[in-house]
Enzyme design. Structure first.
Site, short mmCIF file in Angstrom:
data_model
loop_
_atom_site.label_atom_id
_atom_site.label_comp_id
_atom_site.label_asym_id
_atom_site.label_seq_id
_atom_site.Cartn_x
_atom_site.Cartn_y
_atom_site.Cartn_z
CG ASP A 6 -8.09 8.13 18.70
OD1 ASP A 6 -8.18 7.03 18.12
OD2 ASP A 6 -7.19 8.73 18.68
CB CYS B 151 -2.30 -2.06 13.79
SG CYS B 151 -3.70 -0.90 13.48
NE ARG C 92 1.32 2.69 21.33
CZ ARG C 92 0.46 2.77 20.17
NH1 ARG C 92 -0.28 1.84 20.23
NH2 ARG C 92 0.46 3.92 19.43
NE ARG D 170 -4.30 2.99 12.12
CZ ARG D 170 -4.01 3.37 13.55
NH1 ARG D 170 -3.81 2.64 14.31
NH2 ARG D 170 -3.95 4.81 13.60
CE LYS E 178 -1.23 8.10 21.07
NZ LYS E 178 -1.02 7.82 19.70
CG ASN E 179 -2.94 11.07 18.02
OD1 ASN E 179 -1.92 10.28 18.58
ND2 ASN E 179 -3.90 10.74 17.82
C1 UD1 Z 1 -4.54 9.02 13.54
C2 UD1 Z 1 -4.40 9.03 14.99
C3 UD1 Z 1 -5.21 7.93 15.54
C4 UD1 Z 1 -6.71 8.10 15.25
C5 UD1 Z 1 -6.78 8.36 13.64
C6 UD1 Z 1 -8.12 8.74 13.22
C7 UD1 Z 1 -2.09 9.86 15.13
C8 UD1 Z 1 -0.64 9.51 15.80
N1 UD1 Z 1 -3.13 8.74 15.30
O1 UD1 Z 1 -4.11 7.68 13.09
O2 UD1 Z 1 -4.94 8.04 16.98
O3 UD1 Z 1 -7.26 6.97 15.81
O4 UD1 Z 1 -5.96 9.15 13.21
O5 UD1 Z 1 -8.42 9.59 13.84
O6 UD1 Z 1 -2.44 11.05 14.88
N2 UD1 Z 1 -6.47 5.42 5.41
C9 UD1 Z 1 -6.36 4.72 4.07
N3 UD1 Z 1 -5.16 4.85 3.48
C10 UD1 Z 1 -4.28 5.89 4.00
C11 UD1 Z 1 -4.42 6.40 5.21
C12 UD1 Z 1 -5.69 5.96 5.90
O7 UD1 Z 1 -7.20 3.99 3.69
O8 UD1 Z 1 -3.39 5.89 3.36
C13 UD1 Z 1 -7.82 4.62 6.11
C14 UD1 Z 1 -7.38 4.32 7.54
O9 UD1 Z 1 -7.19 2.72 7.34
C15 UD1 Z 1 -8.71 4.43 8.13
C16 UD1 Z 1 -8.70 5.95 7.94
O10 UD1 Z 1 -8.31 6.06 6.60
O11 UD1 Z 1 -9.64 3.81 7.83
C17 UD1 Z 1 -8.50 6.84 8.74
O12 UD1 Z 1 -6.99 6.75 9.38
P1 UD1 Z 1 -6.01 7.88 9.37
O13 UD1 Z 1 -6.75 9.13 9.72
O14 UD1 Z 1 -5.03 7.69 8.52
O15 UD1 Z 1 -5.44 7.46 11.00
P2 UD1 Z 1 -3.94 7.73 11.26
O16 UD1 Z 1 -3.57 8.64 10.84
O17 UD1 Z 1 -3.25 6.30 11.18
#
Ligand code: UD1
Length: 449
Positions: free
Chosen positions: A305, A115, A397, A120, A22-23
């Site tokens: 995950d 969420c 999902r 996030r 998925k990711n």
């Molecule tokens: C992706 C995955 C999700 C997985 C996560 C962590 C997809 C579609 N989803 O989510 O399944 O659980 O990686 O492996 O690939 N953060 C910030 N600022 C930002 C971005 C992130 O503070 O601009 C923080 C987030 O709140 C979180 C951490 O960084 O605490 C990691 O999040 P992130 O790696 O961005 O997760 P996603 O990309 O949303």
């Protein structure tokens, strides 16, 4: 709406195939926006999030045809916008920001907001894109982005965000000059996205390390051959956890064992035997489960995950296990539901202490996110009696035919309408022999999968 019913206590035996990730599928589908023309993708999983992504691309003006593989036509972009009703359902929609800015010079994307598993934010996505020359303003809950001249830059991320890295890399492929992205995420799904972008003509080095170097090109073109999405390590890991929990002998095929190393080490420490080939993993467990400690970390650490699914397994492991969640601030909601099934879990901030119990008991449970729902299904497989997991849309999902796959391994499990309560009909749906005296006609069993 549907629910999943499970009659626990059966061991699992047999083979289960891993679907596409998925990711990886979501960013790759969105990355097709960067190269006008017709794209073909193979091994795309059948998931609600994939349908949502295709419908978002359709609204942008890019029609698709799903027929085993996916054909997607990105020749024309009519609207450079991701509306609230799509982003609300699927945070990954925010990935259109980089490609739309790179291709159209503008993008309007609804802010994802909070969420179930935390706040996030997307500040790192915006910081990286701003460094490339994009300008953003917020109004009406939307981020409006513009760029006249996309120029490569040296960017240092504050944390290795997965979708943030993807958004910046996608935009940088079409920027003028070189972009260096430091403290980038290293997940296998990012490597798959980079390989896909390279197949379109992008110049990227360092995928899989924490420093990516992207040499911008003036245009990208669809590849002549279909691109095959990599296997889903989280799905494969979920079936390994199911095997660990239920006992028996389960082989997960079509996977990439290297991507599952952090989980495999924990399952072995918990008392499971694992045999590895180049593309499959076999898990067996004869003795009792033993407690292990685990801490989630960015790849190549233990994936957040998989935290919920492993916690379900540990709920029946001898001794105490400490589970520390370092990625998301609110990702223990499954603990409360597991407790309703008899698990002993104490959470304090980002640390949960799990004290293994002899047995769990079936209950009606519901989870507020995808992996938490998978954890409850795993718990249900070994719980005494019947477990009902409500809100199946979370599982839809991210899991391609989970019920069919677990049935193939011998689980007594079915997907039925929420309002089906008759015990005999539920047993019949799960393929259990009718209990003598508990009368219900065959027509009452309304299994939907
Ligand atoms: C992706 C995955 C999700 C997985 C996560 C962590 C997809 C579609 N989803 O989510 O399944 O659980 O990686 O492996 O690939 N953060 C910030 N600022 C930002 C971005 C992130 O503070 O601009 C923080 C987030 O709140 C979180 C951490 O960084 O605490 C990691 O999040 P992130 O790696 O961005 O997760 P996603 O990309 O949303």
């Amino acid at each position: 709406m549907d629910k999943i019913v499970i009659s626990g206590g059966r061991t699992l035996n047999g083979t289960v195939r891993t679907s596409g990730a998925k990711n990886a599928a979501l960013p790759i589908l969105i990355a097709t926006l960067l190269a006008p023309g017709e794209h073909r993708l193979a091994n795309v999983p059948e998931l609600a999030d994939v349908s949502s992504t295709l419908s978002l691309l359709g609204r942008i003006g890019c029609p698709s045809l799903v027929n085993g593989s996916i054909r997607l036509d990105t020749s024309r972009i009519a609207f450079s916008e991701a509306p609230y009703d799509v982003v609300r359902k699927m945070r990954a929609s925010v990935l259109v920001l980089g490609p739309l800015l790179a291709r159209c010079g503008q993008a309007k994307v609804s802010l994802p907001g909070g969420c179930a598993i935390g706040t996030r934010p997307i500040d790192q996505h915006l910081k990286g894109l701003e460094a490339l020359g994009c300008r953003f303003e917020l109004s009406g809950g939307y981020i409006h982005g513009h760029v006249d001249d996309l120029v490569g830059a040296d960017i240092q991320l504050d944390m290795p965000t997965v979708t943030g890295t993807e958004n910046i890399v996608m935009a940088a492929t079409l920027a003028r000059g070189t972009t260096i992205l430091r403290n980038a995420a290293r997940e296998p799904e990012i490597v798959d996205l980079c390989n896909f972008l390279i197949s379109l003509g992008a110049r990227i080095e360092g995928a899989g390390t924490d420093t990516l170097v992207i040499e911008g090109v003036s245009r990208l073109r669809p590849a002549t051959r279909a691109y095959r999405i990599l296997p889903d390590r989280i799905e494969a890991g979920t079936y390994l956890c199911a095997g660990a929990m239920a006992g028996g002998d389960v082989t997960v095929t079509d996977c990439e064992p290297e991507h599952l190393q952090p989980l495999l080490r924990k399952l072995e420490a918990a008392g499971c035997t694992i045999d590895t080939t180049a593309t499959s993993l076999r898990i067996r467990r004869d003795g009792p489960l033993k407690g292990v400690d685990v801490r989630t970390e960015p790849h190549p650490g233990f994936p957040t995950d998989m935290q919920a699914q492993l916690m379900a397994v540990l709920s029946r492991a001898e001794g105490a296990s400490i589970v520390e969640e370092t990625i998301f601030e609110n990702r223990f909601m499954h603990a409360a539901e597991l407790k309703r099934m008899g698990a002993v879990v104490e959470t304090r901030g980002r640390v949960a202490t799990v004290r293994g119990v002899e047995s769990l008991t079936g209950a009606a449970v519901m989870a507020s996110d995808l992996r938490a729902s998978a954890a409850l299904v795993i718990a249900g497989l070994s719980a005494a009696g019947r477990t009902e997991v409500l809100r199946t849309y979370h599982l839809d999902r991210g899991y391609d035919d989970m019920v069919g796959k677990l049935r193939g391994l011998g689980a007594a499990i079915a997907r039925v309408p929420d309002d089906l309560h008759d015990p005999a009909a539920l047993d019949e749906a799960m393929g259990l022999a009718p209990t003598p005296g508990a009368g219900s006609s065959t027509s009452e069993a309304r299994a939907t999968a």
